[in-house]
Design a protein around this motif. Structure first.
Motif, mmCIF file in Angstrom:
data_model
loop_
_atom_site.group_PDB
_atom_site.id
_atom_site.type_symbol
_atom_site.label_atom_id
_atom_site.label_comp_id
_atom_site.label_asym_id
_atom_site.label_seq_id
_atom_site.Cartn_x
_atom_site.Cartn_y
_atom_site.Cartn_z
ATOM 1 N N GLY A 1 -16.895 56.238 15.171
ATOM 2 C CA GLY A 1 -17.005 54.898 14.630
ATOM 3 C C GLY A 1 -16.664 53.848 15.658
ATOM 4 O O GLY A 1 -15.832 54.059 16.540
ATOM 5 N N CYS A 2 -17.317 52.692 15.562
ATOM 6 C CA CYS A 2 -16.964 51.537 16.381
ATOM 7 C C CYS A 2 -17.152 50.292 15.530
ATOM 8 O O CYS A 2 -17.374 50.386 14.322
ATOM 9 C CB CYS A 2 -17.767 51.490 17.681
ATOM 10 N N THR A 3 -17.076 49.130 16.128
ATOM 11 C CA THR A 3 -17.099 47.894 15.341
ATOM 12 C C THR A 3 -18.436 47.678 14.652
ATOM 13 O O THR A 3 -18.504 47.444 13.442
ATOM 14 C CB THR A 3 -16.769 46.691 16.235
ATOM 15 N N GLY A 4 -19.517 47.780 15.417
ATOM 16 C CA GLY A 4 -20.835 47.499 14.841
ATOM 17 C C GLY A 4 -21.714 48.709 14.632
ATOM 18 O O GLY A 4 -22.792 48.592 14.041
ATOM 19 N N GLY A 5 -21.297 49.867 15.138
ATOM 20 C CA GLY A 5 -22.111 51.066 14.977
ATOM 21 C C GLY A 5 -23.397 51.043 15.774
ATOM 22 O O GLY A 5 -24.365 51.731 15.425
ATOM 23 N N GLN A 6 -23.410 50.282 16.862
ATOM 24 C CA GLN A 6 -24.638 50.130 17.652
ATOM 25 C C GLN A 6 -24.501 50.634 19.084
ATOM 26 O O GLN A 6 -25.461 51.197 19.626
ATOM 27 C CB GLN A 6 -25.044 48.651 17.685
ATOM 28 N N HIS A 7 -23.336 50.473 19.688
ATOM 29 C CA HIS A 7 -23.187 50.764 21.107
ATOM 30 C C HIS A 7 -22.312 51.988 21.379
ATOM 31 O O HIS A 7 -22.814 53.068 21.678
ATOM 32 C CB HIS A 7 -22.608 49.535 21.828
ATOM 33 N N ARG A 8 -20.983 51.828 21.271
ATOM 34 C CA ARG A 8 -20.055 52.882 21.690
ATOM 35 C C ARG A 8 -20.185 54.149 20.856
ATOM 36 O O ARG A 8 -20.266 55.259 21.395
ATOM 37 C CB ARG A 8 -18.623 52.344 21.639
ATOM 38 N N SER A 9 -20.201 54.011 19.541
ATOM 39 C CA SER A 9 -20.293 55.201 18.680
ATOM 40 C C SER A 9 -21.622 55.914 18.868
ATOM 41 O O SER A 9 -21.687 57.152 18.835
ATOM 42 C CB SER A 9 -20.106 54.810 17.213
ATOM 43 N N VAL A 10 -22.682 55.151 19.076
ATOM 44 C CA VAL A 10 -24.009 55.754 19.285
ATOM 45 C C VAL A 10 -24.049 56.512 20.601
ATOM 46 O O VAL A 10 -24.548 57.643 20.677
ATOM 47 C CB VAL A 10 -25.110 54.666 19.234
ATOM 48 N N ALA A 11 -23.505 55.902 21.669
ATOM 49 C CA ALA A 11 -23.504 56.564 22.976
ATOM 50 C C ALA A 11 -22.708 57.868 22.927
ATOM 51 O O ALA A 11 -23.137 58.895 23.472
ATOM 52 C CB ALA A 11 -22.914 55.626 24.026
ATOM 53 N N LEU A 12 -21.566 57.865 22.272
ATOM 54 C CA LEU A 12 -20.750 59.077 22.157
ATOM 55 C C LEU A 12 -21.442 60.135 21.319
ATOM 56 O O LEU A 12 -21.395 61.330 21.643
ATOM 57 C CB LEU A 12 -19.387 58.721 21.559
ATOM 58 N N THR A 13 -22.072 59.711 20.246
ATOM 59 C CA THR A 13 -22.802 60.657 19.394
ATOM 60 C C THR A 13 -23.901 61.350 20.175
ATOM 61 O O THR A 13 -24.058 62.581 20.116
ATOM 62 C CB THR A 13 -23.388 59.917 18.173
ATOM 63 N N GLU A 14 -24.666 60.577 20.913
ATOM 64 C CA GLU A 14 -25.758 61.143 21.703
ATOM 65 C C GLU A 14 -25.228 62.115 22.753
ATOM 66 O O GLU A 14 -25.773 63.211 22.942
ATOM 67 C CB GLU A 14 -26.553 60.019 22.380
ATOM 68 N N ARG A 15 -24.154 61.742 23.406
ATOM 69 C CA ARG A 15 -23.625 62.581 24.488
ATOM 70 C C ARG A 15 -23.042 63.882 23.951
ATOM 71 O O ARG A 15 -23.280 64.957 24.516
ATOM 72 C CB ARG A 15 -22.565 61.817 25.274
ATOM 73 N N LEU A 16 -22.273 63.805 22.854
ATOM 74 C CA LEU A 16 -21.699 65.028 22.300
ATOM 75 C C LEU A 16 -22.794 65.942 21.763
ATOM 76 O O LEU A 16 -22.731 67.171 21.947
ATOM 77 C CB LEU A 16 -20.708 64.693 21.183
ATOM 78 N N ALA A 17 -23.794 65.375 21.115
ATOM 79 C CA ALA A 17 -24.890 66.194 20.582
ATOM 80 C C ALA A 17 -25.614 66.938 21.697
ATOM 81 O O ALA A 17 -25.929 68.132 21.569
ATOM 82 C CB ALA A 17 -25.869 65.320 19.801
ATOM 83 N N LYS A 18 -25.851 66.255 22.812
ATOM 84 C CA LYS A 18 -26.513 66.903 23.945
ATOM 85 C C LYS A 18 -25.630 68.004 24.538
ATOM 86 O O LYS A 18 -26.130 69.070 24.920
ATOM 87 C CB LYS A 18 -26.856 65.862 25.013
ATOM 88 N N THR A 19 -24.333 67.745 24.612
ATOM 89 C CA THR A 19 -23.401 68.742 25.143
ATOM 90 C C THR A 19 -23.406 70.000 24.286
ATOM 91 O O THR A 19 -23.460 71.126 24.796
ATOM 92 C CB THR A 19 -21.980 68.155 25.213
ATOM 93 N N LEU A 20 -23.359 69.821 22.960
ATOM 94 C CA LEU A 20 -23.337 70.965 22.052
ATOM 95 C C LEU A 20 -24.675 71.708 22.062
ATOM 96 O O LEU A 20 -24.715 72.937 22.022
ATOM 97 C CB LEU A 20 -23.006 70.497 20.632
ATOM 98 N N ALA A 21 -25.775 70.958 22.098
ATOM 99 C CA ALA A 21 -27.087 71.592 22.140
ATOM 100 C C ALA A 21 -27.250 72.418 23.413
ATOM 101 O O ALA A 21 -27.839 73.506 23.401
ATOM 102 C CB ALA A 21 -28.188 70.538 22.046
#
Length: 303
Positions: free
Chosen positions: A256-276
């Motif tokens: 989670g982040c303030t707007g759900g557009q930048h930091r949380s999205v970047a972390l989600t993408e990076r963790l998903a790629k790492t796990l995949a």
């Protein structure tokens, strides 16, 4: 469903429940489409009798809600407990959840009467039902929040969680969200990214989101990012097998982040790629970005 060496190998049974209007009927139809034998609105007192015969060669889904004859919270909890203690049954409770506000909106759009408030406005029945089902929600193996899901989205979620078999197919979902709209239901792990520097204050990045290289690079240059991400990835590496050992079928992680557009999205993408990259089956949901991209009606009825 995940299994370990001593796991139950009996008849696969999914109990489908949740508040009226949250998507139980839609879920039942999807399960039928993917090969489950479905029995809807079966009285709780008859479940033991139905499951007392020889095991089927295909999974079974039982739809249960407050309209079932002889329904009570206590009896439903007892049925769940009895089935889980029986080595002949491999049981999961699928709970279709939804926010009170969205349930009221769906009932308003369809002008349906609520089963627990036939002579009152639906909000009275919705409140009663949510309270009635709260203990059952706490026993759910799979919890899907349908507040922001169309029937098609719900089908995608069900295919992700319930068509899996074998420990190697544990499903992981990684979510991004804005704290302004609250934490999504059903997350197993919630991580706050608001301590990282915010691309919103960089004019050239404000209109972009965390899926772009520019935003992802900006977030990753925060001096606290590398250690934070490394620790999160190590924790998830530990939790996935642990969930498998406990017979869980999925792990839901939220940033989670303030707007759900930048930091949380970047972390989600990076963790998903790492796990995949490590071979795990991963899905991504960006709640705020998906809401902004919607072009249809604000909500759709989930039966």
């Amino acid at each position: 469903m995940m299994t370990d060496d001593n796991a139950n190998t009996g008849q696969k049974v999914v109990l489908v429940t949740g508040p009226s209007g949250a998507g139980r009927t839609t879920a039942i139809r999807v399960l039928e489409d993917i090969g489950y034998e479905v029995i809807d609105n079966l009285p709780l007192s008859l479940i033991g009798r139905v499951l007392g015969g020889p095991a089927l060669d295909h999974p079974l889904a039982l739809g249960v809600d407050v309209r079932n004859r002889d329904f009570s919270t206590e009896m439903m909890l007892q049925v769940i407990e009895d089935l889980r203690e029986n080595e002949n049954h491999d049981v999961e409770v699928l709970y279709l959840d939804c926010s009170r506000e969205m349930l009221i909106r769906r009932y308003s759009e369809t002008r349906r009467r609520h089963p627990l408030a036939p002579a009152e406005t639906p909000d009275h029945g919705i409140t009663r039902e949510i309270e009635l089902l709260a203990p059952i929600r706490g026993r759910a193996d799979v919890l899907i929040d349908t507040s922001d899901l169309s029937p098609h989205d719900l089908k995608e979620e069900l295919m992700q969680w319930l068509s899996q078999s074998g420990a190697e197919n544990l499903a992981v979902s990684v979510h991004s969200f804005s704290y302004k709209r609250g934490v999504p239901r059903g997350l197993d792990m919630v991580l706050d990214a608001r301590f990282l520097r915010n691309p919103h204050w960089e004019p050239s990045l404000r209109s972009l989101d965390g899926r772009t290289d520019a935003v992802a690079d900006y977030v990753a240059k925060d001096p606290r990012f590398d250690e934070f991400f490394t620790r999160v990835a190590e924790l998830v590496d530990f939790l996935i097998p642990a969930y498998g050992d406990e017979g869980k079928s999925h792990l839901a992680i939220g940033f989670g982040c303030t707007g759900g557009q930048h930091r949380s999205v970047a972390l989600t993408e990076r963790l998903a790629k790492t796990l995949a990259h490590k071979g795990w089956q991963v899905s991504i949901r960006h709640r705020e970005l998906e809401r902004r991209a919607e072009t249809g009606p604000a909500s759709k009825q989930l039966g």
